[in-house]
Design a protein around this motif. Structure first.
Motif, PDB file in Angstrom:
ATOM      1  N   UNK A  75       6.516  15.684 -31.194  1.00 38.95           N
ATOM      2  CA  UNK A  75       7.886  15.080 -31.695  1.00 38.95           C
ATOM      3  C   UNK A  75       7.734  14.718 -33.295  1.00 38.95           C
ATOM      4  N   UNK A  76       8.833  14.372 -34.004  1.00 38.99           N
ATOM      5  CA  UNK A  76       8.664  14.035 -35.351  1.00 38.99           C
ATOM      6  C   UNK A  76       7.778  13.043 -35.493  1.00 38.99           C
ATOM      7  N   UNK A  77       7.905  11.847 -34.841  1.00 39.97           N
ATOM      8  CA  UNK A  77       6.628  10.800 -34.742  1.00 39.97           C
ATOM      9  C   UNK A  77       5.169  11.428 -34.782  1.00 39.97           C
ATOM     10  N   UNK A  78       5.229  12.352 -33.844  1.00 37.48           N
ATOM     11  CA  UNK A  78       3.822  12.928 -33.162  1.00 37.48           C
ATOM     12  C   UNK A  78       3.466  13.787 -34.536  1.00 37.48           C
ATOM     13  N   UNK A  90      -1.343   9.755 -22.474  1.00 40.04           N
ATOM     14  CA  UNK A  90      -0.163   8.815 -21.995  1.00 40.04           C
ATOM     15  C   UNK A  90      -0.683   7.410 -22.386  1.00 40.04           C
ATOM     16  N   UNK A  91      -1.885   7.046 -22.377  1.00 38.68           N
ATOM     17  CA  UNK A  91      -2.307   5.602 -22.929  1.00 38.68           C
ATOM     18  C   UNK A  91      -2.346   5.738 -24.467  1.00 38.68           C
ATOM     19  N   UNK A  92      -2.400   6.674 -25.153  1.00 37.36           N
ATOM     20  CA  UNK A  92      -2.378   6.715 -26.540  1.00 37.36           C
ATOM     21  C   UNK A  92      -0.811   6.599 -27.004  1.00 37.36           C
ATOM     22  N   UNK A  93       0.117   7.061 -26.156  1.00 33.21           N
ATOM     23  CA  UNK A  93       1.420   7.023 -26.549  1.00 33.21           C
ATOM     24  C   UNK A  93       1.676   5.416 -26.014  1.00 33.21           C
ATOM     25  N   UNK A 112       5.076   5.085 -29.081  1.00 36.80           N
ATOM     26  CA  UNK A 112       5.914   6.284 -29.696  1.00 36.80           C
ATOM     27  C   UNK A 112       5.322   7.328 -28.635  1.00 36.80           C
ATOM     28  N   UNK A 113       6.549   8.101 -28.321  1.00 37.31           N
ATOM     29  CA  UNK A 113       6.405   9.530 -27.602  1.00 37.31           C
ATOM     30  C   UNK A 113       5.886  10.519 -28.996  1.00 37.31           C
ATOM     31  N   UNK A 114       4.715  11.112 -28.539  1.00 39.48           N
ATOM     32  CA  UNK A 114       4.021  11.894 -29.572  1.00 39.48           C
ATOM     33  C   UNK A 114       4.162  13.443 -29.140  1.00 39.48           C
ATOM     34  N   UNK A 115       4.292  13.530 -27.818  1.00 43.29           N
ATOM     35  CA  UNK A 115       4.456  15.147 -27.447  1.00 43.29           C
ATOM     36  C   UNK A 115       5.688  15.189 -26.423  1.00 43.29           C
ATOM     37  N   UNK A 116       6.272  16.289 -26.571  1.00 40.37           N
ATOM     38  CA  UNK A 116       7.354  16.660 -25.558  1.00 40.37           C
ATOM     39  C   UNK A 116       7.180  18.003 -25.092  1.00 40.37           C
ATOM     40  N   UNK A 117       7.659  18.241 -23.634  1.00 40.25           N
ATOM     41  CA  UNK A 117       7.596  19.465 -23.240  1.00 40.25           C
ATOM     42  C   UNK A 117       9.094  20.381 -23.455  1.00 40.25           C
ATOM     43  N   UNK A 118       9.015  21.550 -23.838  1.00 45.19           N
ATOM     44  CA  UNK A 118      10.290  22.243 -23.900  1.00 45.19           C
ATOM     45  C   UNK A 118       9.935  23.851 -23.244  1.00 45.19           C
ATOM     46  N   UNK A 119      10.997  24.673 -23.483  1.00 48.13           N
ATOM     47  CA  UNK A 119      10.899  26.091 -22.871  1.00 48.13           C
ATOM     48  C   UNK A 119       9.629  26.684 -23.536  1.00 48.13           C
TER      49      UNK A 119
END
Length: 298
Positions: free
Chosen positions: A58-61, A37-40, A45-52
């Motif tokens: 992420x693309x930036x990640x 969280x601190x790194x983001x 930028x959002x670096x990670x995202x949760x999905x199914x």
């Protein structure tokens, strides 16, 4: 931003799971989550995202991950270089080798040890162009003895000797009675050849093509030792470097020259451009050059 956070991020990205990554890193899962969280927050930028499927970059990640890996690799390699700079006349030299180098390289080391008695060696048999390049870029070896004609702007390639590729048969093979042998004479024989990705295979197949002959491939191997064992059992013939056969005493086998101007290979010293190499490594390079100036292979 510190390198520790980058290391955490890389591990999470590779594992795609906070729990597994935390165990690998030997920290608590909440601590790891807070670090990401601190790194983001620091990058904005959002670096990670949760999905199914769980955690995904992420693309930036994805871009940040590639650059983070490059940065940490360069940092770790820098630490290796700094450590090697301290080792005057000592330390370890890591060498990547092709199989046939074992017949002449010990003689070079024997001369080298007269002045660098405290230097240790680590040998890695590295075959195939991709593995050669990777081992150099990852600082796994200081240099590699290879027959791969590498074309890479980051790698310096210095030729050290040329040698012929020769036919190996059982001593009682009918080919042993011939005064001359061509690739056309081998078309009906069961050929034992290096596997795909090996330069010796490319050299042999190129020679067959240029001589308008067709190889009868029956066995694919990674080591010349295996090829010779198969030949010894009467399972076929093989074409391998002369240096390997010349110093592998086996009365059951016989080497033959093949009448072809295409069956020759070059062996090189390959090392990474811009990498610090100790005086001991440079001295070893000189000993190799002197050896081949004064001697034939072996």
């Amino acid at each position: 931003m510190d390198l520790r956070k980058l290391h955490y991020f890389i591990t999470v990205a590779q594992e795609k799971n906070y729990s597994r990554a935390a165990k690998i890193l030997h920290i608590s899962q909440p601590s790891l989550s807070n670090a990401i969280i601190k790194l983001e927050e620091e990058t904005g930028c959002q670096l990670l995202e949760r999905n199914t499927r769980g955690l995904e970059l992420t693309e930036t990640g994805s871009i940040f991950y590639m650059r983070s890996v490059e940065l940490l690799t360069k940092f770790n390699n820098m630490l290796k270089e700094l450590e090697e700079m301290k080792q005057i006349g000592s330390g370890t030299i890591s060498v990547g080798m092709i199989e046939s180098a074992k017949f002449w390289f010990p003689k070079v080391i024997n001369r080298f040890k007269a002045d660098y008695a405290n230097v240790h060696f680590r040998f890695n048999e590295i075959l195939g162009q991709e593995k050669v390049i990777e081992s150099l870029k990852q600082f796994d070896v200081h240099f590699t003895i290879t027959n791969q004609p590498i074309k890479n702007e980051q790698i310096i390639l210095t030729p050290i000797y040329n040698e012929k590729l020769v036919l190996v048969t059982r001593a009682d093979d009918k080919l042993a009675l011939r005064n001359s042998i061509t690739l056309h004479d081998l078309q009906e024989k069961e050929l034992i050849i290096s596997a795909a990705g090996f330069q010796t295979r490319k050299d042999v197949l190129t020679a067959f093509k240029k001589e308008n002959a067709t190889p009868n491939i029956f066995y694919e191997i990674e080591r010349f030792e295996t090829a010779c064992s198969l030949v010894e059992q009467g399972l076929g013939i093989t074409i391998i470097p002369e240096s390997y056969v010349k110093y592998s005493a086996n009365p059951s086998l016989k080497a033959h020259s093949i009448e072809s101007e295409h069956l020759e290979r070059t062996v090189y010293l390959a090392y990474l451009k811009g990498r610090y190499l100790s005086p001991a490594v440079h001295r070893l390079f000189e000993e190799i050059k002197i050896f081949f100036k004064n001697n034939q292979v072996g």
